[in-house]
Design a protein around this motif. Structure first.
Motif, short mmCIF file in Angstrom:
data_model
loop_
_atom_site.label_atom_id
_atom_site.label_comp_id
_atom_site.label_asym_id
_atom_site.label_seq_id
_atom_site.Cartn_x
_atom_site.Cartn_y
_atom_site.Cartn_z
N ARG A 19 82.09 113.87 118.87
CA ARG A 19 83.52 114.61 118.28
C ARG A 19 83.74 113.80 116.82
NH1 ARG A 19 89.31 113.64 120.96
NH2 ARG A 19 90.44 115.17 119.61
N ASN A 121 86.94 118.87 120.57
CA ASN A 121 87.40 119.16 121.87
C ASN A 121 88.18 120.39 121.77
OD1 ASN A 121 86.17 117.04 123.02
ND2 ASN A 121 88.03 115.64 123.06
N ALA A 125 83.95 117.87 124.76
CA ALA A 125 84.27 117.04 126.36
C ALA A 125 83.62 117.97 127.06
CB ALA A 125 85.65 116.92 126.34
#
Length: 173
Positions: A19, A121, A125
């Motif tokens: 991320r 995200n 995730a």
């Protein structure tokens, strides 16, 4: 003894899912796509790259969202990467679903042994959690590394046999 993480060709395939680092929300006039990194993000990105180098897990190919914060994250990491890393920016990785991320990996990874995807995200995730078979929180700049058992990246799917090898977040370094 055969390496179970090696593909049919005998090449080890690794997938690095990251991320982007922490972004700056100070300028309310910027679109989400155009938000840069904040001070913490500029600090965390090179630290995470150094961690990858310590693991001897550097990407051959980086597939990155086209957003400013992902581009800046990658720029701050590249000093730790090999000079011949291939970088591809993709609009389709911006706020992408797990399925879209997998499709980009399958279509854009060529014959690389280690592929890194730098995205956002909630898709990142969700993808890490699905591949790991458990809920995994992906705070900013978090990295999950998977061993992937496929003959080549064109065969990569959500259902591909993978093993979570490493996970790190900046606050744990």
């Amino acid at each position: 003894m055969d390496d179970p993480s090696a593909g049919v060709s005998g090449t080890r395939h690794r997938l690095i899912l990251m991320r982007h680092a922490k972004s700056d929300w100070a300028n309310e006039g910027l679109s989400d796509h155009d938000r840069p990194l904040n001070k913490r993000g500029r600090r965390d990105a090179p630290q995470m790259a150094a961690w990858l180098r310590e693991l001897d897990c550097l990407p051959d190919v980086v597939l990155s969202s086209s957003a400013v914060r992902t581009r800046e994250t990658l720029e701050l990491m590249q000093d730790s990467f090999r000079s011949d890393v291939v970088v591809s920016y993709s609009e389709s990785l911006y706020l992408a679903s797990p399925e879209t991320i997998c499709n980009v990996i399958a279509s854009d990874s060529c014959d690389a042994s280690t592929v890194m995807v730098l995205a956002h995200n909630p898709g990142m995730a969700y993808l890490v959690s699905q591949l790991a078979g458990e809920m995994v929180d992906m705070p900013t700049a978090a990295i999950a590394i998977f061993d992937v058992s496929i003959p080549d990246w064109s065969k990569f799917r959500l259902s591909s046999p993978v093993k979570l090898e490493h996970f790190m977040r900046p606050k744990a370094l």
